[in-house]
Design an enzyme around this catalytic site. Structure first.
Site, PDB file in Angstrom:
ATOM      1  N   PRO A  94       0.830  -1.211   0.000  1.00 32.24           N
ATOM      2  CA  PRO A  94       0.000   0.000   0.000  1.00 32.24           C
ATOM      3  C   PRO A  94       0.859   1.253   0.000  1.00 32.24           C
ATOM      4  CG  PRO A  94       0.135  -0.884   2.215  1.00 32.24           C
ATOM      5  CD  PRO A  94       0.881  -1.849   1.328  1.00 32.24           C
ATOM      6  N   CYS A 134       4.914  29.482 -15.368  1.00 33.76           N
ATOM      7  CA  CYS A 134       4.493  30.036 -16.655  1.00 33.76           C
ATOM      8  C   CYS A 134       3.868  28.978 -17.552  1.00 33.76           C
ATOM      9  CB  CYS A 134       5.686  30.681 -17.345  1.00 33.76           C
ATOM     10  SG  CYS A 134       6.382  31.980 -16.353  1.00 33.76           S
TER      11      CYS A 134
HETATM   12  N1  LLP Z   1       3.006  -1.500  -6.014  1.00 33.99           N
HETATM   13  C1  LLP Z   1       3.265  -1.231  -7.310  1.00 33.99           C
HETATM   14  C2  LLP Z   1       3.965  -2.228  -8.111  1.00 33.99           C
HETATM   15  C3  LLP Z   1       2.878  -0.005  -7.866  1.00 33.99           C
HETATM   16  O1  LLP Z   1       3.128   0.244  -9.143  1.00 33.99           O
HETATM   17  C4  LLP Z   1       2.199   0.942  -7.049  1.00 33.99           C
HETATM   18  C5  LLP Z   1       1.795   2.243  -7.593  1.00 33.99           C
HETATM   19  C6  LLP Z   1       1.987   0.616  -5.690  1.00 33.99           C
HETATM   20  C7  LLP Z   1       2.380  -0.612  -5.217  1.00 33.99           C
HETATM   21  C8  LLP Z   1       1.293   1.564  -4.756  1.00 33.99           C
HETATM   22  O2  LLP Z   1       0.012   1.854  -5.171  1.00 33.99           O
HETATM   23  P1  LLP Z   1      -1.014   2.677  -4.248  1.00 33.99           P
HETATM   24  O3  LLP Z   1      -1.293   1.838  -3.025  1.00 33.99           O
HETATM   25  O4  LLP Z   1      -0.368   3.947  -3.888  1.00 33.99           O
HETATM   26  O5  LLP Z   1      -2.192   2.831  -5.106  1.00 33.99           O
HETATM   27  N2  LLP Z   1       1.025   8.990  -9.498  1.00 33.99           N
HETATM   28  C9  LLP Z   1      -0.290   8.386  -9.471  1.00 33.99           C
HETATM   29  C10 LLP Z   1      -0.283   7.011  -8.835  1.00 33.99           C
HETATM   30  C11 LLP Z   1       0.646   6.027  -9.525  1.00 33.99           C
HETATM   31  C12 LLP Z   1       0.674   4.678  -8.862  1.00 33.99           C
HETATM   32  C13 LLP Z   1       1.764   3.845  -9.425  1.00 33.99           C
HETATM   33  N3  LLP Z   1       1.953   2.570  -8.808  1.00 33.99           N
HETATM   34  C14 LLP Z   1      -1.251   9.347  -8.773  1.00 33.99           C
HETATM   35  O6  LLP Z   1      -0.848  10.429  -8.385  1.00 33.99           O
HETATM   36  O7  LLP Z   1      -2.424   9.031  -8.638  1.00 33.99           O
END
Ligand code: LLP
Length: 420
Positions: free
Chosen positions: A275, A342
């Site tokens: 997570p 900008c």
């Molecule tokens: N594990 C893997 C292999 C991942 O690619 C990710 C996130 C996570 C865990 C963690 O995921 P989470 O629990 O945070 O959903 N920049 C984007 C989010 C990109 C997520 C990429 N991978 C945003 O601002 O929404």
């Protein structure tokens, strides 16, 4: 329980007024509540009670040292996706045995660094990566702990298209139909030990259908691999649990736990989770000061000292982030809340009903604990903002604000010209 609330009209985090932090640390600044992060970890653990599991916090969401310390001290491991994240995790004191390495484009030097440090698991994403890892393990004389990142090819339509990862044709993982063959390749190598199957189907997932369908597919192929003698020890279901940005309902952790724990139990393995957002997003705000308030072509515009350089999510994903005035003000207005960069794409909110503040006011942009500072940039030569952790009635700057000197630190003033 920590968090953001009003006391005598002033916005506070845990027991500390945000105005005091702005005064002491300046703006823009990211401010994180340690108590909220701990509470999220505890909540997720409670939902998984009775299931052998380990939380591997996903560093990509927020790799600030102060935040990592809170998470490590809560007993979590972590998940990294680059040599740089591995270095940051080790520097923050995570034991190598608590670290998982994933990512679609790992390079030889990164795999070498991971193997040398002795990390828990490397989730590989292709047959070519398996071959590379085996050769590096042979070179180092070690046996590499391998997980297979599977693309289960399930429908992830409820995620923004940039953050859905488990659909057919996405660049991530091994297509489900090829997993058994790649698994055989791992089993055939004395340098590799097949310890896990892994998936990460998407982020900000409010429906658990993709988890359910993905886990079903992983279980099926895992059982076939177990039949071939794979010593599977873990099922890694990735990240993806959602945060509340606007008025979304909090995820039903019991329902989530039932799905993923059931899959791990069927296989008789430990459950691993990665997570990111769920643990840290709501624990963070971006503190910014309004520099100017102006009327532009009939629109009220609040020009702030933070913008797309500190929080790119509104312009990149069309994301909604709640905006509060730190001091209580009477009345609201509709305004564009923008940064000083900008670019017309430099905004925190457009046409939003916000408190009717004047120039000089402090604003708190909510839910920036995940994918805020880590996605920041120095565009327009803007020094990166400070980061602050609040713990009860204490607070500290945990990442110093960059200076102008930092902006030119990597400049090679006298280049060493080479002849071709
Ligand atoms: N594990 C893997 C292999 C991942 O690619 C990710 C996130 C996570 C865990 C963690 O995921 P989470 O629990 O945070 O959903 N920049 C984007 C989010 C990109 C997520 C990429 N991978 C945003 O601002 O929404």
């Amino acid at each position: 329980m920590g968090g953001f609330s009003r006391r005598a009209g002033a916005l506070v985090v845990d027991a500390v007024p945000l105005a005091a932090i702005a005064e002491g640390a300046g703006t823009p600044a990211y401010v994180y509540s340690a108590a909220m992060i701990r509470e999220r970890i505890a909540r997720l653990r409670a939902a998984l009670e009775g299931v052998p599991h380990q939380l591997h916090y996903s560093l990509k969401a927020n790799a600030c040292r102060g935040v990592l310390t809170v998470i490590r001290e809560s007993g979590c491991g972590c998940d990294v996706v680059s040599g740089g994240e591995l270095a940051k995790a080790l520097a923050a004191g995570f034991a190598p045995s608590q670290i998982i390495f994933g990512g679609v484009g790992k390079q030889a030097h990164e795999l070498r660094e991971a193997l040398r440090s002795g990390i828990r698991l490397i989730n590989v994403e292709s047959a070519a990566e398996v071959a590379l890892l085996a050769s590096i393990a042979a070179e180092l004389g070690v046996v590499a702990p391998v997980g297979l990142r599977v693309n289960p090819e399930v429908d992830v339509t409820n995620a923004h298209r940039f953050i859905a990862t488990g659909e057919k044709g996405h660049k991530f993982g091994i297509p489900i139909g090829e997993v058994e063959a790649v698994g055989r390749q791992v089993l055939a190598s004395p340098q590799l030990r097949l310890l896990a199957l892994d998936m990460h189907v998407g982020s900000q997932l409010h429906s658990f259908d993709a988890y359910r369908n993905g886990a079903d597919r992983l279980v099926e192929v895992a059982q076939r691999l177990q039949g071939l003698g794979a010593p599977l020890a873990y099922l890694d279901v990735g990240g993806g649990l959602p945060a509340t940005y606007e008025a979304e309902e909090a995820p039903d952790l019991a329902a989530f736990a039932a799905i993923v724990a059931g899959a791990a139990r069927t296989l008789g393995v430990e459950l691993l989770l990665e997570p990111g957002r769920f643990l840290v997003a709501e624990a963070g705000v971006l503190l910014t000061r309004v520099i100017y308030r102006k009327e532009n072509g009939g629109r009220t515009t609040l020009v702030c000292d933070a913008g797309m350089t500190e929080l790119i999510r509104p312009s990149h994903y069309g994301a909604y982030h709640r905006i509060d005035s730190v001091a209580q003000v009477a009345g609201t207005m509709v305004a564009d809340v923008v940064g000083p960069v900008c670019e017309t794409g430099d905004f925190l909110a457009l046409g939003r009903e916000v408190p009717a503040v004047e120039a000089g006011a402090l604003l708190a942009v909510h839910t920036v604990g995940a994918y805020g500072s880590v996605m920041s940039s120095q565009y327009n030569a803007r020094p990166r903002a400070a980061e602050v952790v609040v713990d009860g009635d204490r607070w500290a700057v945990v990442t110093a604000r960059e200076t102008y000197a930092d902006l030119v630190r990597q400049d090679v003033v006298h280049p060493e010209w080479r002849q071709r």
